[in-house]
Design a protein around this motif. Structure first.
Motif, short mmCIF file in Angstrom:
data_model
loop_
_atom_site.label_atom_id
_atom_site.label_comp_id
_atom_site.label_asym_id
_atom_site.label_seq_id
_atom_site.Cartn_x
_atom_site.Cartn_y
_atom_site.Cartn_z
N GLN A 68 -24.50 19.47 -48.07
CA GLN A 68 -24.83 20.62 -47.03
C GLN A 68 -26.15 20.09 -46.15
N LYS A 69 -27.06 19.58 -47.02
CA LYS A 69 -28.27 19.25 -46.35
C LYS A 69 -28.28 18.13 -45.34
N GLN A 70 -27.33 16.89 -46.04
CA GLN A 70 -27.23 15.82 -45.05
C GLN A 70 -26.30 16.45 -43.65
N GLN A 71 -25.36 17.55 -43.97
CA GLN A 71 -24.87 17.61 -42.77
C GLN A 71 -25.42 18.58 -41.87
N GLY A 72 -26.19 19.21 -42.32
CA GLY A 72 -27.10 20.08 -41.32
C GLY A 72 -26.63 21.45 -41.20
N VAL A 73 -27.56 22.43 -40.90
CA VAL A 73 -27.21 23.91 -40.72
C VAL A 73 -27.15 24.29 -39.53
N LEU A 74 -26.64 25.57 -39.11
CA LEU A 74 -26.75 26.20 -38.13
C LEU A 74 -27.00 27.85 -38.38
N THR A 75 -27.78 28.21 -37.31
CA THR A 75 -27.86 29.75 -37.32
C THR A 75 -27.94 30.48 -35.95
N TYR A 76 -27.99 31.82 -35.91
CA TYR A 76 -28.07 32.29 -34.88
C TYR A 76 -29.16 33.40 -34.82
N SER A 77 -30.12 33.58 -34.05
CA SER A 77 -31.19 34.36 -33.81
C SER A 77 -31.86 34.58 -32.58
N GLY A 79 -35.14 34.71 -32.47
CA GLY A 79 -36.19 34.11 -32.41
C GLY A 79 -37.12 33.92 -33.76
N ASN A 80 -37.42 35.04 -34.61
CA ASN A 80 -37.91 34.82 -35.93
C ASN A 80 -37.23 34.08 -36.66
N HIS A 81 -36.07 34.22 -36.96
CA HIS A 81 -35.21 33.45 -38.09
C HIS A 81 -34.96 32.18 -37.54
N ALA A 82 -34.90 32.13 -36.09
CA ALA A 82 -34.87 30.49 -35.65
C ALA A 82 -35.91 29.53 -35.97
N GLN A 83 -37.04 30.33 -35.69
CA GLN A 83 -38.38 29.30 -35.99
C GLN A 83 -38.20 29.02 -37.34
N ALA A 84 -37.83 30.20 -38.18
CA ALA A 84 -38.15 29.94 -39.92
C ALA A 84 -37.01 29.02 -40.29
N ILE A 85 -35.95 28.84 -39.70
CA ILE A 85 -34.93 27.92 -40.18
C ILE A 85 -35.29 26.52 -39.74
N ALA A 86 -35.83 26.52 -38.36
CA ALA A 86 -36.22 25.04 -37.84
C ALA A 86 -37.26 24.58 -38.56
N LEU A 87 -38.53 25.24 -39.08
CA LEU A 87 -39.42 24.67 -39.80
C LEU A 87 -38.96 24.48 -41.17
N VAL A 99 -28.43 28.95 -32.40
CA VAL A 99 -27.81 29.75 -31.15
C VAL A 99 -28.85 30.69 -30.87
N MET A 100 -29.26 30.92 -29.64
CA MET A 100 -30.20 31.90 -29.26
C MET A 100 -29.87 32.26 -27.77
N PRO A 101 -30.16 33.63 -27.65
CA PRO A 101 -29.77 34.48 -26.42
C PRO A 101 -30.76 33.90 -25.31
N LYS A 108 -40.80 32.22 -28.54
CA LYS A 108 -40.11 32.04 -29.55
C LYS A 108 -39.17 30.99 -29.65
N LEU A 109 -38.57 30.84 -28.23
CA LEU A 109 -37.82 29.78 -27.82
C LEU A 109 -38.47 28.26 -27.78
N ALA A 110 -39.94 28.49 -27.40
CA ALA A 110 -40.80 27.18 -27.56
C ALA A 110 -41.13 26.82 -28.86
N ALA A 111 -41.21 27.88 -29.59
CA ALA A 111 -41.63 27.27 -30.91
C ALA A 111 -40.42 26.80 -31.86
N THR A 112 -39.14 27.41 -31.67
CA THR A 112 -38.08 26.77 -32.29
C THR A 112 -37.80 25.47 -31.82
N ARG A 113 -37.91 25.21 -30.81
CA ARG A 113 -37.87 23.67 -30.09
C ARG A 113 -38.83 22.89 -30.64
#
Length: 325
Positions: A68-77, A79-87, A99-101, A108-113
């Motif tokens: 699973q780690k090798q294939q990667g993960v996806l989430t929808y948020s 902003g805050n969960h998005a950043q948390a998953i990204a980091l 996936v973000m609105p 939050k968009l800038a931080a996630t990217r």
């Protein structure tokens, strides 16, 4: 058997040791005088990525299989969960897709990217994020890590209350904001199960969830005992724009939480600016929800010890300046 136990929260705490910040607990003489109580703020706005979400995200990603780690993960948020998953993905070497609105706070968009995630934007009015996420995850063979309705996410979030109760062990009440219920249910489990409390339920702190009046699905679900849904709730508290509690969080909230309250949009803003001005801490609208219930007088219990989770501090200053105008 409960999908999340205190043992899960203890294990999450060990997993997060040395990775997550042990955030400060602060007090205010002004708040104590206003409320006639002793109030303790657990400041998750000082957590990595600026919110409690890092706790659950890292706890969940750290337990994935090697494949699973090798294939990667996806989430929808939003902003805050998005950043948390990204980091968390960056720290653990896992590719992340979020996936973000389109109207998510720019900060939050800038931080996630900035944390290296691939961001896919969608229109709230025409697209259901869960369906889009399922389609993308299927096409790309990615593991979905939802923002709140996931046992390992809930366990990670519960470590915030665990830490607070270790520092202030004899609370009478804990106030927690509620969106999808991950933080609320995790903190409630930790509070009701804390081993250094007496075995009598009457000696455990009461736990009350707080959400916006304009996104009151959890309160209505709590009182009707039936899951209520609001599509795209219109509230400044973007972390509480979830449509409903989840299949895990709903029964956990019913079992462990003592009451639910709602606060107005005006009350959220008043409380947010009060915390900025008097406590000198930057708090986002969702992060001010729990404090708002106390500072707006919805709860009056003098001569008690009250804990409040400040859930995050990722403020979109452009959005706030527009509201001030």
């Amino acid at each position: 058997m409960s999908p999340v136990t205190y043992a899960d929260i203890e294990a999450a705490s060990q997993r997060l040791a040395g990775v997550a910040n042990r955030t400060p607990v602060i007090t205010s003489r002004t708040v104590n005088e206003l409320t006639k109580a002793q109030v303790f703020f657990k400041c998750e706005n000082f957590q990595r990525t600026g919110s409690f979400k890092f706790r659950g995200a890292y706890n969940a990603l750290a337990q994935l299989s090697d494949r699973q780690k090798q294939q990667g993960v996806l989430t929808y948020s939003s902003g805050n969960h998005a950043q948390a998953i990204a980091l968390s993905g960056k720290l653990l070497g896992i590719a992340t897709t979020i996936v973000m609105p389109q109207d998510a706070p720019a900060v939050k968009l800038a931080a996630t990217r900035g944390y290296g995630a691939q961001v896919i934007l969608y229109d709230r009015a025409t697209t259901t994020r869960e369906k889009l996420a399922q389609q993308l995850a299927s096409d790309r063979q990615l593991t979905i890590i939802p923002p709140y309705d996931h046992p390992q996410i809930i366990a990670g979030q519960g470590t915030a209350a665990k830490e607070l109760l270790e520092e202030v062990p004899q609370l009478d009440l804990l106030l927690v904001c509620c969106g999808g219920g991950g933080l609320l249910s995790g903190c409630a489990i930790a509070t009701k199960s804390q081993p250094n409390q007496t075995n009598s339920p009457s000696h455990h702190p009461r736990v009350i969830g707080v959400e916006p009046e304009q996104a009151d699905d959890a309160k209505r679900s709590f009182y009707t005992k039936k899951l209520q849904t609001i599509h795209n709730p219109d509230t400044i508290a973007d972390g509480a724009r979830t449509p409903s509690l989840g299949k895990y969080t709903f029964p956990l909230v019913l079992h462990y939480v003592d009451d639910m309250l709602t606060v107005s949009e005006a009350a959220i803003l008043r409380t947010m600016f009060f915390l900025w001005e008097r406590l000198k801490i930057v708090v986002e609208p969702t992060g001010a929800l729990a404090a708002s219930a106390l500072l707006e007088g919805l709860i009056t219990i003098p001569d008690t010890k009250i804990g409040i989770i400040i859930s995050g501090g990722n403020v979109d200053l452009q959005q706030i300046s527009q509201l001030l105008k």
